[in-house]
Design a protein around this motif. Sequence first.
Motif, PDB file in Angstrom:
ATOM      1  N   VAL A   1      -0.146  38.767  20.563  1.00 27.70           N
ATOM      2  CA  VAL A   1      -1.144  39.780  20.171  1.00 27.70           C
ATOM      3  C   VAL A   1      -1.728  40.448  21.405  1.00 27.70           C
ATOM      4  N   GLU A   2      -2.049  39.648  22.417  1.00 28.32           N
ATOM      5  CA  GLU A   2      -2.669  40.211  23.615  1.00 28.32           C
ATOM      6  C   GLU A   2      -1.732  41.194  24.316  1.00 28.32           C
ATOM      7  N   TYR A   3      -0.424  40.922  24.286  1.00 24.25           N
ATOM      8  CA  TYR A   3       0.523  41.847  24.930  1.00 24.25           C
ATOM      9  C   TYR A   3       0.783  43.071  24.051  1.00 24.25           C
ATOM     10  N   VAL A   4       1.135  42.825  22.803  1.00 22.50           N
ATOM     11  CA  VAL A   4       1.588  43.917  21.941  1.00 22.50           C
ATOM     12  C   VAL A   4       0.444  44.857  21.582  1.00 22.50           C
ATOM     13  N   CYS A   5      -0.731  44.316  21.325  1.00 20.97           N
ATOM     14  CA  CYS A   5      -1.802  45.105  20.711  1.00 20.97           C
ATOM     15  C   CYS A   5      -2.872  45.598  21.680  1.00 20.97           C
TER      16      CYS A   5
ATOM     17  N   TYR B   1       9.283  40.239  22.393  1.00 25.54           N
ATOM     18  CA  TYR B   1      10.212  39.218  21.893  1.00 25.54           C
ATOM     19  C   TYR B   1      11.506  39.180  22.707  1.00 25.54           C
ATOM     20  N   MET B   2      11.880  40.270  23.367  1.00 25.79           N
ATOM     21  CA  MET B   2      12.956  40.211  24.357  1.00 25.79           C
ATOM     22  C   MET B   2      12.537  39.280  25.496  1.00 25.79           C
ATOM     23  N   GLY B   3      11.304  39.457  25.957  1.00 23.56           N
ATOM     24  CA  GLY B   3      10.799  38.601  27.025  1.00 23.56           C
ATOM     25  C   GLY B   3      10.685  37.155  26.592  1.00 23.56           C
ATOM     26  N   LEU B   4      10.234  36.946  25.351  1.00 27.95           N
ATOM     27  CA  LEU B   4      10.118  35.577  24.839  1.00 27.95           C
ATOM     28  C   LEU B   4      11.480  34.898  24.806  1.00 27.95           C
ATOM     29  N   ALA B   5      12.500  35.619  24.335  1.00 26.66           N
ATOM     30  CA  ALA B   5      13.843  35.048  24.277  1.00 26.66           C
ATOM     31  C   ALA B   5      14.347  34.699  25.675  1.00 26.66           C
TER      32      ALA B   5
ATOM     33  N   GLU C   1      12.108  29.001  16.548  1.00 21.75           N
ATOM     34  CA  GLU C   1      12.144  28.918  15.085  1.00 21.75           C
ATOM     35  C   GLU C   1      10.984  29.693  14.478  1.00 21.75           C
ATOM     36  N   SER C   2       9.789  29.512  15.046  1.00 19.97           N
ATOM     37  CA  SER C   2       8.612  30.219  14.537  1.00 19.97           C
ATOM     38  C   SER C   2       8.740  31.729  14.734  1.00 19.97           C
ATOM     39  N   ALA C   3       9.370  32.126  15.838  1.00 14.77           N
ATOM     40  CA  ALA C   3       9.486  33.549  16.162  1.00 14.77           C
ATOM     41  C   ALA C   3      10.659  34.230  15.481  1.00 14.77           C
ATOM     42  N   LEU C   4      11.467  33.496  14.722  1.00 15.14           N
ATOM     43  CA  LEU C   4      12.692  34.066  14.175  1.00 15.14           C
ATOM     44  C   LEU C   4      12.468  35.358  13.378  1.00 15.14           C
ATOM     45  N   PRO C   5      11.493  35.445  12.462  1.00 14.60           N
ATOM     46  CA  PRO C   5      11.302  36.720  11.746  1.00 14.60           C
ATOM     47  C   PRO C   5      11.037  37.891  12.691  1.00 14.60           C
TER      48      PRO C   5
END
Length: 713
Positions: free
Chosen positions: A274-278, A343-347, A367-371
């Motif tokens: 949230v802090e990054y995206v928003c 999510y690219m960075g997270l991966a 697993e939690s981030a899959l959606p």
Amino acid sequence: MRRSNLPAELNHFVGRAGELAHVRELLADFRLVTVVGVGGVGKSRLAVQVARGVQKRYCDGVRLAELAMLRDPHVVDHALVEALGLTDQTSRPPREVLVDHVADRRMLLVLDGFEHLVEECAGLVRRLLVGAPGLTVLAAGRRPLRLDGEAVLPLAPMSDEDAVRLFLDRAVAALPGFRAVEPAPVRELCRRLDGIPLALELAAGRLPALTVEQVLHRLDDRFRLLTCGNREVLGRHQTLRTAIGWSHELCTPEERLLWARLSVFAGPFDLDAVEYVCSGPDLPAERVLDVLGELLAQSVVMREESPAGLRYRMLDTVAAYGAEWLDALGDTERLRRRHRDWYMGLATWCELDWFSPRQAEVAACTESALPNLRAALELCLEEPGEAHLAQHLAGTLWFYWVGCGRLAEGRHWLDRALALESGHEDARLKALWVLGYVAILQGDSTAAVGALHECGQRAELAGNALATAYSTHRMGCLALLSDDMPRAEELLGRALAAYRELGELNSQVLMGQVELAITKVFQEDLEAAVALCQEVREVCEERGERWTRAYALYVLAYAAWTRGDHAEARRLLDECVTIDHAFHDLVGLVLAIELLALVTASEGDPAEAAVLQGAAGPMWEAVGPPLFGSAYFSAPRRLCEGRAVELLGAERFAAYVAEGGALSLDEAVARALAGRERRTEGPSGPPRGGRPQVPDMRKPAGSPTGKGGEAAG
């Protein structure tokens, strides 16, 4: 498999006794029951509560598939595979996997939020119901599936009494000690909100700042404004939008902005995301936590505990309202790109951290981030000129596709990404060797050879030595599973030398060393195999790596069995089984259980060995060709079966195998880890034969080994 995956956050349920009873009665008479109604009317909570109440009827359990945040209709089948807790690593279409799984089971499947995917869901449900006479489906959405035999229950808003009970319950949760001094305003508020549960919860969330009378007054003003004073023209769907809009109006500008931006998330999200995206100039990152806390207090955002830690989510109706505002602000595309970038960075972080003590944390986080990862992949595939990002992301997630039992979904995204020309060679090369790796483990050698040959040729032309090493490595793995040990040894050795020269060290490199050790075992050079795996084990212990460690333990356990040290072999295999099961790695798990069956037979318990062999059968169905079609890998099974049949007889052996085949995956693992103490029946004394020798892996059980001895234990 767990009997239920119903979420704890929907456990708190108030009212609707009549509707609960009605749906339960319908489920007794119909195999497809659909609860329909406007957003926020309580369909999801009702379906979950009904499922909790009837789960004893279904001996194979209850499973919930939440589909509201799916965007890609092609992922519906994968989402159901996930909801059913299946790990299928073959190249079979996921729908075929689903049908096979439910065919002989008596279970309840709950589908929630399917209305935007109704055609895909209707076709899937029809196929499942035809192929599984014991399956019942309870669906919750804004429209019916329109299938033959479907019982449809329109869910009306709550009765006045239930609405008041719900509001008071949520009021106390929002403001401990709350007591309605005058009940009339509460009843009037519930009436004006048409008894819609989500609207009531949003109103209750305002009580820390407003009295009931103030809430009623503000809502009354808004209703008159929107309906020109005509209360009767306000439909229930508009009532909900009005309640959400009213709650939105009462938010501060920062809260409204965060609400809109949060709508880009496709599933659970954490504070860092949230802090990054928003965040931005109009919402500094240091303000995000406080603003998010206000949205939580107002029931706009919900919190939930997960294996990955604390996560947040928005109900789909609330998120949809936020998405409309984000569109109105003209900021949707920018936010979707920021979401994708996060999510690219997270991966990328997860890929690096997979080779660390945080491996289990990485698995839970992914697993939690899959959606959200799916949403990021979909955006990359939709946007012109961004195919290279899709290829990079699908390739970067190799650790999840391979290490956490998601081969089928990984294959889906890799195939789609590689169908596009990206113009970025490095991204394509990575996706190609990962596709080759996935296809090998699915037993699809044709696709594997095609991908790896293309990768090798393009890597040579591009001068990409690392991609060349990975393609060579995976060609060696393919040779290993094809029983070509000299070629496998040569290719794996060449790849490992290249890794050393390039300074590459990670789980993949260590896995290559384990695979080289397996070629040594199969060529009867146990000393070299043990040395290679001891080195892998030491590096894994130093780095905290567990996934590759499990495969090294498998080879070391095989060596211990060969020496006649059954206790050491069992100890190593117990750890191996525990790790593989935690990561949902069926390939490693089934190999370990089959070797454990051989150890069990060698310990003098052929009955339990037969049970374990039987338990391995369904796992191979989910992995691919049994023993990969390899004479080498099938040797432990052949040896175990020969000994057990000799001591039990064919009829008793078959009965024990059938007993094992009836075990669920979790039950099979528990049985394997329980050891021989689980059974009291079994022959007294060890099986016939002397000290074990290294068997010729290609000969049937009982034939002389390559070293002139009898393969006895």
